[in-house]
Design a protein around this motif. Sequence first.
Motif, mmCIF file in Angstrom:
data_model
loop_
_atom_site.group_PDB
_atom_site.id
_atom_site.type_symbol
_atom_site.label_atom_id
_atom_site.label_comp_id
_atom_site.label_asym_id
_atom_site.label_seq_id
_atom_site.Cartn_x
_atom_site.Cartn_y
_atom_site.Cartn_z
ATOM 1 N N GLY A 68 35.772 53.318 44.240
ATOM 2 C CA GLY A 68 35.753 52.726 45.584
ATOM 3 C C GLY A 68 36.900 51.739 45.706
ATOM 4 O O GLY A 68 37.572 51.438 44.715
ATOM 5 N N ILE A 69 37.098 51.229 46.914
ATOM 6 C CA ILE A 69 38.206 50.285 47.104
ATOM 7 C C ILE A 69 37.876 48.969 46.395
ATOM 8 O O ILE A 69 36.710 48.716 46.054
ATOM 9 N N ASP A 70 38.890 48.157 46.184
ATOM 10 C CA ASP A 70 38.702 46.890 45.464
ATOM 11 C C ASP A 70 37.674 46.005 46.175
ATOM 12 O O ASP A 70 37.755 45.818 47.383
ATOM 13 N N GLY A 71 36.718 45.483 45.413
ATOM 14 C CA GLY A 71 35.726 44.569 45.978
ATOM 15 C C GLY A 71 34.508 45.275 46.570
ATOM 16 O O GLY A 71 33.650 44.631 47.175
ATOM 17 N N CYS A 72 34.385 46.601 46.354
ATOM 18 C CA CYS A 72 33.264 47.335 46.972
ATOM 19 C C CYS A 72 31.941 47.104 46.231
ATOM 20 O O CYS A 72 30.881 47.397 46.772
ATOM 21 N N GLY A 73 32.003 46.608 44.989
ATOM 22 C CA GLY A 73 30.766 46.320 44.245
ATOM 23 C C GLY A 73 30.577 47.160 42.997
ATOM 24 O O GLY A 73 29.457 47.280 42.491
ATOM 25 N N LYS A 74 31.647 47.715 42.456
ATOM 26 C CA LYS A 74 31.531 48.590 41.272
ATOM 27 C C LYS A 74 30.957 47.847 40.069
ATOM 28 O O LYS A 74 30.008 48.311 39.446
ATOM 29 N N SER A 75 31.557 46.685 39.748
ATOM 30 C CA SER A 75 31.108 45.967 38.540
ATOM 31 C C SER A 75 29.635 45.605 38.647
ATOM 32 O O SER A 75 28.896 45.662 37.649
ATOM 33 N N THR A 76 29.220 45.239 39.866
ATOM 34 C CA THR A 76 27.819 44.848 40.069
ATOM 35 C C THR A 76 26.887 46.024 39.756
ATOM 36 O O THR A 76 25.877 45.855 39.063
ATOM 37 N N LEU A 77 27.248 47.222 40.198
ATOM 38 C CA LEU A 77 26.376 48.389 39.946
ATOM 39 C C LEU A 77 26.446 48.849 38.490
ATOM 40 O O LEU A 77 25.460 49.342 37.941
ATOM 41 N N ALA A 80 36.488 40.412 52.192
ATOM 42 C CA ALA A 80 35.704 39.178 52.314
ATOM 43 C C ALA A 80 34.946 38.891 51.022
ATOM 44 O O ALA A 80 34.877 37.744 50.567
ATOM 45 N N ARG A 81 34.426 39.952 50.392
ATOM 46 C CA ARG A 81 33.698 39.750 49.124
ATOM 47 C C ARG A 81 34.631 39.226 48.048
ATOM 48 O O ARG A 81 34.259 38.376 47.246
ATOM 49 N N MET A 82 35.853 39.746 48.039
ATOM 50 C CA MET A 82 36.795 39.298 47.003
ATOM 51 C C MET A 82 37.235 37.863 47.238
ATOM 52 O O MET A 82 37.335 37.084 46.309
ATOM 53 N N ALA A 110 35.563 35.603 48.730
ATOM 54 C CA ALA A 110 34.427 34.712 48.481
ATOM 55 C C ALA A 110 34.353 34.307 47.011
ATOM 56 O O ALA A 110 33.839 33.248 46.679
ATOM 57 N N ARG A 111 34.881 35.153 46.134
ATOM 58 C CA ARG A 111 34.833 34.762 44.712
ATOM 59 C C ARG A 111 36.211 34.277 44.237
ATOM 60 O O ARG A 111 36.513 34.301 43.043
ATOM 61 N N ASN A 112 37.041 33.844 45.212
ATOM 62 C CA ASN A 112 38.366 33.260 44.924
ATOM 63 C C ASN A 112 39.248 34.141 44.055
ATOM 64 O O ASN A 112 39.930 33.658 43.159
ATOM 65 N N ASP A 138 26.305 53.892 50.617
ATOM 66 C CA ASP A 138 26.806 53.007 51.667
ATOM 67 C C ASP A 138 26.805 51.578 51.117
ATOM 68 O O ASP A 138 25.760 50.921 51.061
ATOM 69 N N ALA A 139 27.999 51.106 50.721
ATOM 70 C CA ALA A 139 28.100 49.801 50.062
ATOM 71 C C ALA A 139 28.264 48.656 51.062
ATOM 72 O O ALA A 139 28.468 47.517 50.665
ATOM 73 N N GLU A 140 28.157 48.982 52.347
ATOM 74 C CA GLU A 140 28.162 47.923 53.374
ATOM 75 C C GLU A 140 26.793 47.245 53.429
ATOM 76 O O GLU A 140 26.660 46.138 53.924
ATOM 77 N N LYS A 141 25.783 47.965 52.937
ATOM 78 C CA LYS A 141 24.412 47.448 53.010
ATOM 79 C C LYS A 141 24.273 46.216 52.115
ATOM 80 O O LYS A 141 25.049 46.056 51.163
ATOM 81 N N PRO A 142 23.259 45.385 52.362
ATOM 82 C CA PRO A 142 22.999 44.257 51.457
ATOM 83 C C PRO A 142 22.731 44.763 50.037
ATOM 84 O O PRO A 142 22.185 45.870 49.862
ATOM 85 N N LEU A 143 23.110 43.951 49.055
ATOM 86 C CA LEU A 143 23.046 44.390 47.657
ATOM 87 C C LEU A 143 21.694 44.980 47.234
ATOM 88 O O LEU A 143 21.670 46.043 46.600
ATOM 89 N N PRO A 144 20.548 44.343 47.571
ATOM 90 C CA PRO A 144 19.270 44.938 47.126
ATOM 91 C C PRO A 144 19.092 46.370 47.634
ATOM 92 O O PRO A 144 18.533 47.222 46.937
ATOM 93 N N GLU A 145 19.607 46.645 48.839
ATOM 94 C CA GLU A 145 19.480 48.014 49.376
ATOM 95 C C GLU A 145 20.404 48.989 48.654
ATOM 96 O O GLU A 145 20.034 50.137 48.391
ATOM 97 N N VAL A 146 21.609 48.517 48.324
ATOM 98 C CA VAL A 146 22.537 49.388 47.585
ATOM 99 C C VAL A 146 21.923 49.712 46.220
ATOM 100 O O VAL A 146 21.942 50.871 45.769
ATOM 101 N N ILE A 147 21.340 48.701 45.591
ATOM 102 C CA ILE A 147 20.728 48.921 44.265
ATOM 103 C C ILE A 147 19.552 49.904 44.385
ATOM 104 O O ILE A 147 19.401 50.804 43.556
#
Length: 222
Positions: free
Chosen positions: A23-32, A157-159, A161-163, A199-208
């Motif tokens: 996915g594009i940078d900041g989409c949430g890969k590391s989190t998943l 925006a996610r990226m 937010a974590r500076n 759909d990684a636009e969803k809030p994190l609990p929903e993506v999980i």
Amino acid sequence: MRPRPSIRVQMKPISPKFVTFEGIDGCGKSTLIDELASWLDRTRVPYVKTREPGGTSLGEKIRGLLLDPAHRGMNRQTEVLLYTASRAQLVAEIILPALKSGAWVLADRYIDATLAYQGYGRELDPDPLRRLQHWATQALVPDKTVLLDCGIDTAAARMSARNHRPDRIEMEERAFHERVKAGYLDLASLDPGRFIVLDAEKPLPEVIADFRAAFREIVPAP
Ligand SMILES: Nc1ncnc2c1ncn2[C@@H]1O[C@H](COP(=O)(O)OP(=O)(O)O)[C@@H](O)[C@H]1O
Ligand SMILES: Cc1cn([C@H]2C[C@H](O)[C@@H](COP(=O)(O)OP(=O)(O)O)O2)c(=O)[nH]c1=O
């Protein structure tokens, strides 16, 4: 005397799985990836986590070259070869031995990243890119690829937010990132059996929750 029935124990072999996250940078890969890693911890499945570019001592040096904003004028073909060199080393040194030992491999980016960023993003002919990947990776294809589909503004925006300081690729113009995002969706539509698009636009609990539903049949029960 009646013959004793033979007892047949049906052992269902659990083959190791090679799972890539894209996915594009900041989409949430590391989190998943962390989510799947703790799931595998609970089910006592051994795994190895990798990232690209990098993941080996040689690959981390290549990563430095690739992401350094000082190399903004890097030639497109040079870029492909450096990403692919890092990947060839990672496959030979880490991924293939891990799979052979029975461990799962959870990879933060793989071949599809080169097809999306260099093929669609840099507008390079996909055929030689695919042939090069086949050769460099010893024809190793992931069992499953999770594509986190996310808008460019959300990911940015996610990226921020974590500076996070933007690297050479993240500094590219918006149109580049739009091509990469559309390219990933195109790649997924060409190989629906391998890709799981979330759909990684969803809030994190929903993506999980979506991720867990998609992997319920794949991750062995504890
Ligand atoms: N679905 C989501 N909703 C909101 N924030 C998220 C979501 N997924 C990830 N994040 C957050 O966005 C940031 C980037 O996520 P990360 O997993 O590091 O992305 P990547 O590895 O793709 O660059 C992190 O701070 C993470 O906690
Ligand atoms: C693996 C790979 C990554 N890239 C890009 C995507 C990212 O912008 C960058 C890797 O940087 P990284 O910091 O690992 O980004 P992320 O954590 O978001 O994955 O390199 C390519 O352009 N081609 C590739 O083949």
